[in-house]
Scaffold this active site. Structure first.
Site, PDB file in Angstrom:
ATOM      1  N   LEU A 179       0.857  -1.192   0.000  1.00  0.00           N
ATOM      2  CA  LEU A 179       0.000   0.000   0.000  1.00  0.00           C
ATOM      3  C   LEU A 179       0.894   1.244   0.000  1.00  0.00           C
ATOM      4  CD1 LEU A 179      -2.957   1.171   0.600  1.00  0.00           C
ATOM      5  CD2 LEU A 179      -2.322   1.034   3.018  1.00  0.00           C
ATOM      6  N   HIS A 180       0.920   1.972  -1.097  1.00  0.00           N
ATOM      7  CA  HIS A 180       1.721   3.200  -1.089  1.00  0.00           C
ATOM      8  C   HIS A 180       1.276   4.233  -2.108  1.00  0.00           C
ATOM      9  CE1 HIS A 180       3.649   1.192  -4.493  1.00  0.00           C
ATOM     10  NE2 HIS A 180       4.020   2.401  -4.878  1.00  0.00           N
ATOM     11  N   ARG A 181       0.250   3.893  -2.922  1.00  0.00           N
ATOM     12  CA  ARG A 181      -0.167   4.822  -3.975  1.00  0.00           C
ATOM     13  C   ARG A 181      -0.655   6.119  -3.342  1.00  0.00           C
ATOM     14  NH1 ARG A 181       0.842   2.208  -7.641  1.00  0.00           N
ATOM     15  NH2 ARG A 181       2.250   3.850  -8.244  1.00  0.00           N
TER      16      ARG A 181
END
Ligand code: UD1
Length: 367
Positions: A208-210
């Site tokens: 998860l990093h967008r």
């Protein structure tokens, strides 16, 4: 004949596994090509950069620009200033860029302004969402490229629709698959499954990093709530990107949650990560590259986005766009846990021979 000077520019984690097989192939033809590797330093943490060079057996870059993090404009500008100097001194006759990160678009702009031909690997992909920084990087880079190397048919269609002539478009397949095929046997030797005390096939992997998911407090809180519910159904391993760690702290997201079986760990190297996803029951992600890796590995992938620039991973592969709505994610996970995870086929030309196709095209054209 003097070998043809070619400069490969990389900067961020998703570039390295695409550059490695291509550089190796170019080096096999040293009589034709003289490749130089430039690393902008967009990613500089050991786990996002040096570890990938080691795992992928990439030679150390010929030039390291050390630009680091900043706002989009400043980061892109810093890369441009330093690259202009390197290119002006080295006089490459072709520059190759990869994917859609800020280093890609910065290199494309400098290359075009210096009048050097540009090749873009992973051209033509579109999410049609201009709110994504990556989409802007893709569109601009493609506009400036002379050689557009495309991973899937939809990329060809997009470029044609944008008016690019067929002479510039080359459907060559996916370089990430070249890296996967080459390094899977080495990944098998990774001790990651034992180290994390996991049982193959019984856990999910989360990434998860967008920006759209983690840079907004309310959205990050809500996604994390959902993920905790997933964690109560099945153990999760979460190699956490530094951007996301920073946001957890900044937005006060309570993320220490071992009780619910979520193991939050530092970002993994290429080989460990490959082994981790290959042995998992599913991957829950908002990454771009992982959508194609899971399709090749035939591991169900739930993508926490509503659009993808790689539709073949959905139409042929194992990818499901589950968005970020709690009920949808939970029902997709339930389906996987009941043995009905999406199975798929590998798209055409994702066969491990993309680097040799690209090098054959370049040798032919540059002669
Ligand atoms: C970049 C790419 C994204 C890709 C991702 C993979 C752009 C616009 N985005 O996003 O497409 O999926 O890489 O990782 O290029 N940071 C560190 N250490 C690092 C690198 C970054 O701590 O080595 C932190 C910094 O605080 C920085 C933040 O992460 O502010 C964002 O880094 P940046 O390179 O701008 O974008 P990514 O989120 O990594």
């Amino acid at each position: 004949m003097t070998p043809f000077p070619v400069m490969l520019v990389v900067g961020a984690r998703p570039n390295f596994m695409k550059a490695a097989p291509l550089l190796e192939e170019l080096l096999r033809f040293r009589d034709i090509f003289s490749p130089l590797l430039v690393h902008t330093g967009q990613h500089y943490d050991h786990n996002l950069s040096q570890l990938f060079f080691e795992d992928l057996q990439l030679p150390q870059p010929d030039f390291y620009l050390g630009v680091g993090s900043d706002s989009h404009a400043k980061q892109t500008a810093h890369i441009m200033i330093k690259l202009e100097q390197v290119m002006s001194e080295q006089h490459p006759k072709l520059v190759i860029v990869f994917g859609d990160v800020n280093s890609t678009v910065a290199a494309a702009l400098v290359t075009a302004k210096l009048g050097i031909p540009l090749a873009h690997v992973e051209a033509g992909l579109r999410s049609f969402d201009r709110a994504m920084p990556e989409e802007i990087n893709r569109v601009v880079t493609d506009c400036l490229s002379e050689y557009l190397f495309v991973t899937e048919q939809v990329g060809v269609d997009n470029l044609r629709r944008e008016g690019v002539h067929d002479d510039h478009i080359f459907l060559v397949g996916n370089l990430m698959v070249d890296a996967l095929k080459r390094f899977l046997p080495l990944a098998e030797q990774s001790g990651i499954i034992n180290r994390l005390e996991l049982v193959p096939g019984t856990y999910g992997v989360l990434t998860l990093h967008r920006s759209a998911n983690v840079d907004n407090a309310e959205r990050l809180h809500s996604i994390w709530e959902t993920i905790q519910q997933v964690g109560s159904m099945v153990p999760l391993v979460f190699p956490c990107h530094p951007r996301t760690r920073k946001r957890f702290a900044q937005f006060g997201v309570e993320h220490a949650n071992l009780e619910n079986h979520i193991q939050i760990i530092d970002p993994l190297g290429y080989l460990d990560f490959l082994q981790l996803i290959k042995s998992s029951a599913f991957v829950l992600t908002d990454s771009g590259g992982i959508q194609s890796e899971t399709t090749f590995l035939n591991v169900p992938c739930l993508t926490m986005r509503t659009v993808t620039e790689q539709p073949a991973t959905v139409s042929s592969g194992t990818n499901v766009l589950c968005g970020t709505v709690t009920d949808v994610i939970l029902s997709c996970v339930r389906e996987i846990l009941s043995g009905n995870g999406k199975q798929g086929k590998t798209p055409p030309l994702w066969d491990g021979n993309t680097a040799s196709r690209i090098v054959a095209i370049l040798s032919d054209k540059l002669e």
